[in-house]
Design a protein around this motif. Structure first.
Motif: not given
Length: 161
Positions: A104-107, A131-132, A136-137, A140-143
């Motif tokens: 997710g984050v790297l892509s 979309f990107g 990304g947001f 970040v919330l998932e992490m």
């Protein structure tokens, strides 16, 4: 025996409620964080359906960027996330978080870098840029929420309470 409309129990003045057991803070935090993570992962899956729709609507599959294909794999991490929430499984949550970072984050980072630095943003790519940023947001919330759950699941609780 205490009742609403009767005499108070003998030997008490009604101020002895402080000794009663309370729910440990990490348990109420777990319930709230699980709800938040479910909502964020649901939004992640909605974004996944948008990317799939974008890929289907593309006239040529070469129009779909490589980072978009790798980002679609990040929705598989949500399977681990939902399973971890159901069972309070620390290992599954770590797998979910690793999948979100890896796919997710790297892509999304590669895609945003490519659109912002390598080639100028065109009107067609404005959708991908929005979309990107949204993805990304969401990641970040998932992490953040996953980290809160991991800490709550692995904490031993306060000995003083």
């Amino acid at each position: 025996m205490a009742s609403r409309r009767g005499r108070r129990a003998s030997g008490t003045d009604g101020s002895d409620f402080r000794h009663r057991q309370r729910v440990a803070p990490q348990y109420s935090q777990i319930v709230e964080s699980k709800w938040k993570l479910r909502m964020v992962m649901t939004i992640h899956l909605v974004l996944t359906s948008c990317v799939v729709l974008h890929a289907v609507m593309a006239k040529n599959l070469k129009e779909v960027e490589i980072w978009e294909w790798t980002w679609l794999v990040s929705c598989c991490a949500c399977i681990f996330g939902f399973s971890a929430l159901r069972k309070n499984n620390v290992m599954m949550m770590k797998t979910f978080m690793g999948g979100v970072v890896l796919f997710g984050v790297l892509s999304v980072s590669v895609g945003l870098f490519e659109m912002a630095v390598i080639r100028p943003v065109q009107m067609v790519q404005l959708f991908l840029l929005m979309f990107g940023i949204a993805a990304g947001f969401i990641h970040v919330l998932e992490m953040m929420t996953g980290r809160v759950l991991l800490e709550a699941w692995t904490s031993k609780g306060d000995k003083d309470s």
